[in-house]
Design an enzyme around this catalytic site. Structure first.
Site, PDB file in Angstrom:
ATOM      1  N   TYR A 173      -4.968  19.521  -0.104  1.00 27.53           N
ATOM      2  CA  TYR A 173      -5.568  19.863  -1.384  1.00 27.53           C
ATOM      3  C   TYR A 173      -7.015  20.342  -1.182  1.00 27.53           C
ATOM      4  O   TYR A 173      -7.473  20.453  -0.046  1.00 27.53           O
ATOM      5  CB  TYR A 173      -5.481  18.671  -2.336  1.00 27.53           C
ATOM      6  CG  TYR A 173      -4.050  18.335  -2.727  1.00 27.53           C
ATOM      7  CD1 TYR A 173      -3.222  19.295  -3.312  1.00 27.53           C
ATOM      8  CD2 TYR A 173      -3.512  17.078  -2.495  1.00 27.53           C
ATOM      9  CE1 TYR A 173      -1.914  19.007  -3.657  1.00 27.53           C
ATOM     10  CE2 TYR A 173      -2.191  16.765  -2.840  1.00 27.53           C
ATOM     11  CZ  TYR A 173      -1.398  17.743  -3.419  1.00 27.53           C
ATOM     12  OH  TYR A 173      -0.099  17.458  -3.754  1.00 27.53           O
ATOM     13  N   ARG A 221      -8.989   9.280   0.357  1.00 26.65           N
ATOM     14  CA  ARG A 221      -7.724   9.502   1.063  1.00 26.65           C
ATOM     15  C   ARG A 221      -7.836  10.796   1.859  1.00 26.65           C
ATOM     16  O   ARG A 221      -8.193  11.831   1.310  1.00 26.65           O
ATOM     17  CB  ARG A 221      -6.571   9.612   0.063  1.00 26.65           C
ATOM     18  CG  ARG A 221      -5.219   9.951   0.686  1.00 26.65           C
ATOM     19  CD  ARG A 221      -4.130   9.980  -0.369  1.00 26.65           C
ATOM     20  NE  ARG A 221      -2.832  10.330   0.192  1.00 26.65           N
ATOM     21  CZ  ARG A 221      -1.678  10.258  -0.475  1.00 26.65           C
ATOM     22  NH1 ARG A 221      -1.678   9.850  -1.738  1.00 26.65           N
ATOM     23  NH2 ARG A 221      -0.543  10.595   0.094  1.00 26.65           N
ATOM     24  N   ARG A 320       6.748   4.346  -2.447  1.00 30.21           N
ATOM     25  CA  ARG A 320       8.146   4.536  -2.830  1.00 30.21           C
ATOM     26  C   ARG A 320       8.930   3.226  -2.871  1.00 30.21           C
ATOM     27  O   ARG A 320       9.903   3.095  -3.593  1.00 30.21           O
ATOM     28  CB  ARG A 320       8.786   5.580  -1.918  1.00 30.21           C
ATOM     29  CG  ARG A 320       8.349   6.967  -2.351  1.00 30.21           C
ATOM     30  CD  ARG A 320       8.627   8.100  -1.420  1.00 30.21           C
ATOM     31  NE  ARG A 320       8.142   9.324  -2.048  1.00 30.21           N
ATOM     32  CZ  ARG A 320       6.852   9.690  -2.099  1.00 30.21           C
ATOM     33  NH1 ARG A 320       5.941   8.955  -1.515  1.00 30.21           N
ATOM     34  NH2 ARG A 320       6.489  10.791  -2.720  1.00 30.21           N
ATOM     35  N   CYS A 343      13.800   0.790  -0.820  1.00 23.72           N
ATOM     36  CA  CYS A 343      13.764   2.253  -0.718  1.00 23.72           C
ATOM     37  C   CYS A 343      14.583   2.694   0.487  1.00 23.72           C
ATOM     38  O   CYS A 343      14.434   2.154   1.578  1.00 23.72           O
ATOM     39  CB  CYS A 343      12.322   2.730  -0.568  1.00 23.72           C
ATOM     40  SG  CYS A 343      12.154   4.488  -0.184  1.00 23.72           S
ATOM     41  N   CYS A 346      15.787   8.475   0.505  1.00 26.41           N
ATOM     42  CA  CYS A 346      16.641   9.618   0.153  1.00 26.41           C
ATOM     43  C   CYS A 346      15.851  10.758  -0.473  1.00 26.41           C
ATOM     44  O   CYS A 346      16.266  11.924  -0.385  1.00 26.41           O
ATOM     45  CB  CYS A 346      17.750   9.168  -0.792  1.00 26.41           C
ATOM     46  SG  CYS A 346      17.177   8.695  -2.448  1.00 26.41           S
ATOM     47  N   CYS A 350      12.354  10.890  -6.342  1.00 26.16           N
ATOM     48  CA  CYS A 350      10.893  10.896  -6.296  1.00 26.16           C
ATOM     49  C   CYS A 350      10.331  12.261  -5.922  1.00 26.16           C
ATOM     50  O   CYS A 350       9.309  12.684  -6.453  1.00 26.16           O
ATOM     51  CB  CYS A 350      10.391   9.826  -5.339  1.00 26.16           C
ATOM     52  SG  CYS A 350      11.084   9.916  -3.672  1.00 26.16           S
ATOM     53  N   GLU A 412      38.324  -3.163  -9.722  1.00 24.75           N
ATOM     54  CA  GLU A 412      38.204  -2.246  -8.581  1.00 24.75           C
ATOM     55  C   GLU A 412      39.564  -2.154  -7.890  1.00 24.75           C
ATOM     56  O   GLU A 412      40.153  -3.176  -7.534  1.00 24.75           O
ATOM     57  CB  GLU A 412      37.136  -2.732  -7.610  1.00 24.75           C
ATOM     58  CG  GLU A 412      37.111  -2.047  -6.256  1.00 24.75           C
ATOM     59  CD  GLU A 412      36.997  -0.532  -6.336  1.00 24.75           C
ATOM     60  OE1 GLU A 412      37.691   0.136  -5.542  1.00 24.75           O
ATOM     61  OE2 GLU A 412      36.229  -0.028  -7.182  1.00 24.75           O
ATOM     62  N   LYS A 430      21.250   7.146   8.018  1.00 25.19           N
ATOM     63  CA  LYS A 430      21.543   6.700   6.658  1.00 25.19           C
ATOM     64  C   LYS A 430      22.068   5.268   6.605  1.00 25.19           C
ATOM     65  O   LYS A 430      22.612   4.835   5.587  1.00 25.19           O
ATOM     66  CB  LYS A 430      22.533   7.654   6.000  1.00 25.19           C
ATOM     67  CG  LYS A 430      21.994   9.063   5.832  1.00 25.19           C
ATOM     68  CD  LYS A 430      22.959   9.982   5.113  1.00 25.19           C
ATOM     69  CE  LYS A 430      23.094   9.656   3.654  1.00 25.19           C
ATOM     70  NZ  LYS A 430      23.962  10.611   2.931  1.00 25.19           N
TER      71      LYS A 430
END
Length: 643
Positions: A173, A221, A320, A343, A346, A350, A412, A430
């Site tokens: 930035y 930051r 997150r 979290c 994925c 977000c 189920e 994953k």
């Protein structure tokens, strides 16, 4: 396990933070386009204060009306914005949590479309590699004006009741652009040598201090490593840290990367190691005495405490992780680890939502951003609720309905809960997806949902059960392509491969280049099952994946020798291979096995049979339309809440 440091207080300047857990800044798109705080935005933060986070750092508030990277974020560029944000700080302070406001200017990392048609500005006319709109080089007079903008915005931050502020001088930035030779090619007093490149930041800090005083905490930051050729490295980052302390900064927030960094370090996906940049924070701590905040894929409170114990940092940012579970601190403090919604990296809600201009969401926490809507303390008339299907949508629906006070039964048809999300946890990187299903299993039991396995729902069985409300969550099933040879013995489906039901090896062709096809290829390549080719009629593989995840997955595919055959139709499965057609020409691609990964379609055939239920029937998740788990969890939770 006992925590040594995580729940001990620590000071930033003279401001005491009750613990070391920090919700670092994330854009939400919950504010108005005029930068005002909405009730949705306030409730989102209030939930995290209730959950026990020591410090909340807001999303990046723009210092003028042309400084935003996104619409729908907070602003401090005029006095009319103060009142709504004072409501935010007053609500947060009810829970002993401190809140800082982050101030920034997006610089070149935005679009004129976002900022009222005004061209982005930057230290030098070099386009952002992601946004690609050419910025205009700032004049010296304009730089001085921006310094004033930061100062007046800081004054409003203090008036709004914030406990401190953070200057965003990282991740590409505007302030970061001046600081780094990656973006800054100026030859005047704001470019060139290290001291000149720090001049804009120094002037901003001096102006801010003149407005808020010497006691008001100020954090900065910045990216310790920008991960770009010519960008900041750790050697210069130490110099920056020492200079910041010299300039009177009260804390350093050690971030990484810029838009488009080659390793996508700014936002870590499931493919990145946990806490993989924490040693950068440790390096900065060696040269300063002020607190250092460490970040980047820290999802476990035990891990966070260990980083503190090792002296790597003084505060731990778990942005997150706070989306996934606002009550992580309280649960950790009381040893309720199994109940934490973790979290999984994925980035569907977000990051994926923000890219499309939508409000921030979270796959594993469908209430994220809807805290203003869901009130489980409100009384309801108890109902007999039947949930059909135990995938993500069905489990979330059952949990929400039970929390509301209904008597919930879940049918189920298999012998386990989780649906397609179980196979989704098998591709490389994953494995943490399984933590979501494990957590949902915990809440299904905790909320008293009655689960009946191997239970097939029919019109007769439902009538016999006599429910007041039925939530149909029967999910989706794999598409079966109408191809000659599709029923051959060497043809299997991706889900069968991922779950270990079918084994393939040798020369393998995967029919379908979507997310499932790509991840199945990665799964097979990881176990060295053979030579793998992915055939798709599309021009790109896994187009539906958000950019960050897609790039990481394709990198893995390249290192593992997976072949992609695009813009090509698979027209027949033969005895010794597959017949391919491209541009009117056909060829035989030899193979031993074919894996079908042609997507999914809704499994809602029961819906018509249940028409007699009228408005007592609600269809949810993939049973409505085969989409993704983000949509499934959200629709399930909503249906269960309003059952």
């Amino acid at each position: 396990m006992n925590f040594k440091y995580l729940f001990t207080p620590y000071k930033i300047g003279k401001c005491e933070i009750p613990n070391r857990l920090v919700v670092t800044a994330m854009a939400t798109n919950y504010c108005t386009n005029q930068g005002l705080a909405t009730e949705r935005y306030i409730r989102y933060h209030e939930e995290r204060a209730k959950g026990g986070w020591g410090l909340i750092i807001t999303e990046n508030y723009a210092v003028n009306e042309h400084a935003m990277a996104f619409q729908g974020i907070g602003g401090m560029w005029n006095d009319e914005q103060v009142a709504s944000h004072r409501q935010l700080t007053e609500r947060i302070h009810r829970y002993n949590t401190k809140i800082f406001c982050q101030l920034y200017h997006a610089g070149r990392q935005t679009f004129s479309l976002v900022n009222g048609g005004v061209q982005p500005v930057a230290p030098s006319p070099i386009a952002c590699p992601v946004n690609r709109e050419m910025p205009r080089e700032l004049t010296t007079h304009e730089i001085h004006g921006l310094v004033t903008d930061f100062g007046t915005a800081a004054e409003r931050v203090k008036k709004a009741g914030f406990d401190g502020l953070e200057l965003h001088a990282g991740n590409g930035y505007l302030i970061a652009g001046f600081m780094s030779s990656y973006e800054n090619r100026r030859t005047d007093e704001y470019g060139g040598c290290f001291t000149n490149r720090m001049r804009f930041l120094r002037e901003v800090l001096e102006e801010v201090r003149s407005r808020v005083g010497s006691v008001f905490p100020v954090s900065v930051r910045f990216a310790a490593e920008e991960h770009e050729l010519g960008g900041r490295d750790l050697a210069e980052a130490r110099m920056v840290a020492a200079l910041l302390e010299e300039m009177g900064v009260d804390m350093i927030n050690c971030s990484n990367g810029v838009y488009g960094s080659y390793n996508l370090s700014q936002i870590s996906t499931m493919y990145m190691p946990h806490g993989w940049t924490i040693k950068n924070a440790a390096e900065l701590k060696k040269v300063v005495n002020i607190p250092v905040l460490g970040v980047n894929r820290i999802t476990d409170p035990l891990m966070a405490d260990q980083f503190l114990s090792m002296g790597y940092c003084d505060f731990v940012g778990m942005a997150r992780a706070s989306l996934a579970d606002p009550f992580l601190p309280q649960k950790a403090l009381h040893g309720q680890f199994q109940s934490i919604r973790t979290c999984i990296g994925c980035l569907q809600g977000c990051v994926g939502s923000l890219i499309t201009g939508s409000p921030c969401r979270c796959l594993v926490n469908p209430e994220c951003g809807h805290e203003f809507e869901y009130d489980y303390s409100a009384e309801v008339t108890p109902k007999k609720v039947l949930v059909i299907g135990g995938g993500v949508a069905g489990m979330e629906a059952a949990i929400a309905a039970a929390r509301r006070g209904h008597k919930v039964t879940l049918w189920e048809k298999s012998d386990r809960l989780g649906g397609q999300f179980i196979s989704a946890s098998y591709p490389p990187g994953k494995g943490e997806f399984a933590t979501y299903i494990g957590c949902l299993n915990y809440y299904v039991k905790e909320t008293g949902v009655c689960v009946e396995f191997n239970k097939e729902a029919t019109e007769e069985s439902i009538k016999a059960f006599g429910p007041d409300s039925v939530l149909l969550a029967t999910g989706a099933v794999p598409n079966e392509p109408k191809l000659p040879g599709v029923n051959r013995a060497n043809v299997v489906y991706a889900e069968q491969v991922l779950l270990g039901i079918k084994t393939v090896e040798g020369r393998i062709v995967i029919a379908g280049g979507g997310e499932t096809g790509l991840e199945t290829a990665l799964y097979l390549a990881a176990s060295e099952r053979g030579d793998i080719s992915v055939v798709t009629s599309l021009e790109k593989v896994a187009k539906e994946l958000n950019g960050v995840k897609r790039v990481e997955a394709l990198k893995m595919a390249a290192t593992r020798g997976i072949e992609f055959i695009t813009n090509t139709n698979l027209v027949e499965i033969c005895e010794n291979g597959v017949l391919l057609e491209k541009g009117g020409e056909t060829r035989l691609l030899p193979c031993d096995c074919v894996v079908i990964a042609k997507g999914y379609h809704s499994n809602n055939s029961l819906k018509d049979e249940l028409a007699f239920l009228g408005d007592r029937l609600v269809t949810i998740g993939d049973a409505v339309k085969a989409r993704n788990a983000l949509e499934a969890s959200a629709s399930g939770c909503k249906a269960g809440y309003y059952a």
